[in-house]
Design a protein around this motif. Structure first.
Motif, PDB file in Angstrom:
ATOM      1  N   ALA A  61       0.858  -1.184   0.000  1.00  0.00           N
ATOM      2  CA  ALA A  61       0.000   0.000   0.000  1.00  0.00           C
ATOM      3  C   ALA A  61       0.892   1.231   0.000  1.00  0.00           C
ATOM      4  O   ALA A  61       1.994   1.219   0.567  1.00  0.00           O
ATOM      5  CB  ALA A  61      -0.920   0.007   1.220  1.00  0.00           C
ATOM      6  N   HIS A  62       0.398   2.297  -0.634  1.00  0.00           N
ATOM      7  CA  HIS A  62       1.230   3.491  -0.793  1.00  0.00           C
ATOM      8  C   HIS A  62       0.383   4.753  -0.678  1.00  0.00           C
ATOM      9  O   HIS A  62      -0.739   4.817  -1.193  1.00  0.00           O
ATOM     10  CB  HIS A  62       1.929   3.468  -2.158  1.00  0.00           C
ATOM     11  CG  HIS A  62       2.720   2.223  -2.400  1.00  0.00           C
ATOM     12  ND1 HIS A  62       3.989   2.048  -1.905  1.00  0.00           N
ATOM     13  CD2 HIS A  62       2.406   1.076  -3.051  1.00  0.00           C
ATOM     14  CE1 HIS A  62       4.434   0.850  -2.253  1.00  0.00           C
ATOM     15  NE2 HIS A  62       3.491   0.238  -2.950  1.00  0.00           N
ATOM     16  N   TYR A  63       0.946   5.759  -0.010  1.00  0.00           N
ATOM     17  CA  TYR A  63       0.307   7.069   0.082  1.00  0.00           C
ATOM     18  C   TYR A  63       0.382   7.772  -1.274  1.00  0.00           C
ATOM     19  O   TYR A  63       1.371   7.640  -1.999  1.00  0.00           O
ATOM     20  CB  TYR A  63       1.025   7.960   1.097  1.00  0.00           C
ATOM     21  CG  TYR A  63       0.972   7.509   2.535  1.00  0.00           C
ATOM     22  CD1 TYR A  63       0.076   6.546   2.975  1.00  0.00           C
ATOM     23  CD2 TYR A  63       1.836   8.078   3.473  1.00  0.00           C
ATOM     24  CE1 TYR A  63       0.041   6.158   4.306  1.00  0.00           C
ATOM     25  CE2 TYR A  63       1.801   7.697   4.807  1.00  0.00           C
ATOM     26  CZ  TYR A  63       0.906   6.735   5.217  1.00  0.00           C
ATOM     27  OH  TYR A  63       0.874   6.354   6.533  1.00  0.00           O
ATOM     28  N   ARG A  64      -0.655   8.555  -1.598  1.00  0.00           N
ATOM     29  CA  ARG A  64      -0.621   9.381  -2.797  1.00  0.00           C
ATOM     30  C   ARG A  64       0.076  10.703  -2.488  1.00  0.00           C
ATOM     31  O   ARG A  64      -0.158  11.316  -1.443  1.00  0.00           O
ATOM     32  CB  ARG A  64      -2.039   9.631  -3.322  1.00  0.00           C
ATOM     33  CG  ARG A  64      -2.051  10.320  -4.666  1.00  0.00           C
ATOM     34  CD  ARG A  64      -3.305  10.037  -5.480  1.00  0.00           C
ATOM     35  NE  ARG A  64      -4.535  10.421  -4.831  1.00  0.00           N
ATOM     36  CZ  ARG A  64      -5.482   9.553  -4.461  1.00  0.00           C
ATOM     37  NH1 ARG A  64      -5.319   8.256  -4.655  1.00  0.00           N
ATOM     38  NH2 ARG A  64      -6.584   9.973  -3.888  1.00  0.00           N
ATOM     39  N   LEU A  65       0.919  11.144  -3.407  1.00  0.00           N
ATOM     40  CA  LEU A  65       1.684  12.372  -3.239  1.00  0.00           C
ATOM     41  C   LEU A  65       0.967  13.553  -3.888  1.00  0.00           C
ATOM     42  O   LEU A  65       0.014  13.378  -4.656  1.00  0.00           O
ATOM     43  CB  LEU A  65       3.074  12.202  -3.855  1.00  0.00           C
ATOM     44  CG  LEU A  65       3.909  11.029  -3.316  1.00  0.00           C
ATOM     45  CD1 LEU A  65       5.200  10.897  -4.109  1.00  0.00           C
ATOM     46  CD2 LEU A  65       4.195  11.206  -1.829  1.00  0.00           C
ATOM     47  N   SER A  66       1.450  14.745  -3.613  1.00  0.00           N
ATOM     48  CA  SER A  66       0.815  15.955  -4.137  1.00  0.00           C
ATOM     49  C   SER A  66       0.897  16.047  -5.652  1.00  0.00           C
ATOM     50  O   SER A  66       0.073  16.710  -6.288  1.00  0.00           O
ATOM     51  CB  SER A  66       1.458  17.198  -3.506  1.00  0.00           C
ATOM     52  OG  SER A  66       2.855  17.217  -3.755  1.00  0.00           O
ATOM     53  N   ASN A  67       1.882  15.363  -6.267  1.00  0.00           N
ATOM     54  CA  ASN A  67       2.015  15.393  -7.729  1.00  0.00           C
ATOM     55  C   ASN A  67       1.195  14.304  -8.418  1.00  0.00           C
ATOM     56  O   ASN A  67       1.280  14.127  -9.634  1.00  0.00           O
ATOM     57  CB  ASN A  67       3.487  15.272  -8.132  1.00  0.00           C
ATOM     58  CG  ASN A  67       4.115  13.947  -7.704  1.00  0.00           C
ATOM     59  OD1 ASN A  67       3.434  13.070  -7.167  1.00  0.00           O
ATOM     60  ND2 ASN A  67       5.412  13.799  -7.937  1.00  0.00           N
ATOM     61  N   ALA A  76       0.961  -0.747   4.099  1.00  0.00           N
ATOM     62  CA  ALA A  76      -0.189  -1.643   4.268  1.00  0.00           C
ATOM     63  C   ALA A  76      -0.352  -1.983   5.745  1.00  0.00           C
ATOM     64  O   ALA A  76       0.610  -2.343   6.427  1.00  0.00           O
ATOM     65  CB  ALA A  76       0.005  -2.913   3.448  1.00  0.00           C
ATOM     66  N   LEU A  77      -1.573  -1.893   6.224  1.00  0.00           N
ATOM     67  CA  LEU A  77      -1.851  -1.978   7.657  1.00  0.00           C
ATOM     68  C   LEU A  77      -3.063  -2.866   7.906  1.00  0.00           C
ATOM     69  O   LEU A  77      -4.051  -2.799   7.169  1.00  0.00           O
ATOM     70  CB  LEU A  77      -2.136  -0.567   8.186  1.00  0.00           C
ATOM     71  CG  LEU A  77      -2.621  -0.414   9.616  1.00  0.00           C
ATOM     72  CD1 LEU A  77      -1.434  -0.519  10.576  1.00  0.00           C
ATOM     73  CD2 LEU A  77      -3.311   0.938   9.807  1.00  0.00           C
ATOM     74  N   LEU A  78      -3.001  -3.693   8.944  1.00  0.00           N
ATOM     75  CA  LEU A  78      -4.180  -4.408   9.407  1.00  0.00           C
ATOM     76  C   LEU A  78      -4.797  -3.631  10.561  1.00  0.00           C
ATOM     77  O   LEU A  78      -4.115  -3.305  11.536  1.00  0.00           O
ATOM     78  CB  LEU A  78      -3.827  -5.825   9.862  1.00  0.00           C
ATOM     79  CG  LEU A  78      -3.433  -6.814   8.770  1.00  0.00           C
ATOM     80  CD1 LEU A  78      -3.194  -8.190   9.377  1.00  0.00           C
ATOM     81  CD2 LEU A  78      -4.490  -6.892   7.675  1.00  0.00           C
ATOM     82  N   PHE A  79      -6.103  -3.353  10.430  1.00  0.00           N
ATOM     83  CA  PHE A  79      -6.825  -2.636  11.485  1.00  0.00           C
ATOM     84  C   PHE A  79      -7.911  -3.549  12.027  1.00  0.00           C
ATOM     85  O   PHE A  79      -8.704  -4.108  11.269  1.00  0.00           O
ATOM     86  CB  PHE A  79      -7.442  -1.348  10.937  1.00  0.00           C
ATOM     87  CG  PHE A  79      -8.222  -0.585  11.966  1.00  0.00           C
ATOM     88  CD1 PHE A  79      -7.564   0.164  12.926  1.00  0.00           C
ATOM     89  CD2 PHE A  79      -9.607  -0.634  11.989  1.00  0.00           C
ATOM     90  CE1 PHE A  79      -8.281   0.856  13.896  1.00  0.00           C
ATOM     91  CE2 PHE A  79     -10.329   0.053  12.949  1.00  0.00           C
ATOM     92  CZ  PHE A  79      -9.665   0.802  13.907  1.00  0.00           C
ATOM     93  N   ASP A  80      -7.961  -3.695  13.347  1.00  0.00           N
ATOM     94  CA  ASP A  80      -8.894  -4.614  13.987  1.00  0.00           C
ATOM     95  C   ASP A  80     -10.203  -3.900  14.318  1.00  0.00           C
ATOM     96  O   ASP A  80     -10.292  -3.162  15.297  1.00  0.00           O
ATOM     97  CB  ASP A  80      -8.271  -5.197  15.252  1.00  0.00           C
ATOM     98  CG  ASP A  80      -9.088  -6.350  15.822  1.00  0.00           C
ATOM     99  OD1 ASP A  80     -10.202  -6.605  15.310  1.00  0.00           O
ATOM    100  OD2 ASP A  80      -8.611  -6.996  16.769  1.00  0.00           O
TER     101      ASP A  80
END
Length: 216
Positions: A61-67, A76-80
């Motif tokens: 998983a990757h964050y989107r940048l301003s460009n 990438a994260l598991l959230f319970d």
């Protein structure tokens, strides 16, 4: 040859139940739910692999940048959702917006062990099934897509990286959940894009990945 075709979203609503397989296609051969039956591996705090019947599925998983591009770091994260931390108490299942219990879901963000920061400024998740050859993707569950995040989408790619299908993700409402019916063969990679790529907004999660392996 790439086939960039946007298809109408087909959504199966959820209802109150505690059954593990409720809201899934009974013809699905395997289901990844990020639980004890789908063990994961992580590196530097980010999920890198989930296993289905002892076969690895690569996760990133990757964050989107301003460009409009994407950061290289895997987030990438598991959230319970069955035991959310104090910061995210509303993201809980089952709930009126997501009656089916989900447990851990795949999202984007970071955690220090006590609190979780779910990223909401645009991101994407990828799952690579190439170790299985290819799959017939039956469906997946989509969570926490608000009206402001309409235009989020699912992309399905074949072994050559060609786009097989694009489907818009349903708006579930804040912390809601629903099943997206996919029914697409020849899939090697799925990509979920949260939010419109021209903006710095968008977040969400996925779970209950339903599929059958295709014969080689």
């Amino acid at each position: 040859m790439s086939c960039d075709k946007t298809e109408e979203t087909e959504v199966d609503p959820l209802a109150a139940t505690q059954s593990k397989n409720f809201g899934t296609d009974p013809s699905s051969c395997e289901i990844i739910e990020f639980d004890e039956y789908s063990p994961t591996e992580a590196s530097r705090g980010a999920i890198t692999t989930v296993y289905s019947q002892n076969t690895p599925v690569r996760v990133a998983a990757h964050y989107r940048l301003s460009n409009g591009g994407y950061a290289e770091q895997n987030t990438a994260l598991l959230f319970d959702t069955s035991a959310p931390d104090r910061k995210n108490q509303q993201f809980r299942t089952p709930s009126p917006a997501a009656m089916r219990p989900m447990g851990q879901v795949l999202s984007v963000g970071s955690s220090n062990g006590k609190t979780t920061s779910l990223y909401t400024k645009g991101s994407r998740i990828e799952m690579d099934f190439s170790a299985m050859g290819s799959i017939n993707l039956k469906g997946l569950h989509v969570l926490d897509i608000s009206e402001e995040e309409a235009g989020s989408r699912l992309e399905l790619l074949d072994k050559d990286g060609n786009l097989l299908k694009t489907m818009e993700l349903p708006v579930t409402g804040a912390y809601g959940a629903t099943r997206l019916r996919v029914d697409t063969p020849g899939v090697v990679k799925l990509r979920v894009v949260f939010g419109n790529e021209s903006s710095r907004s968008g977040g969400g999660a996925i779970d209950v990945i339903e599929f059958c392996r295709e014969e080689i």
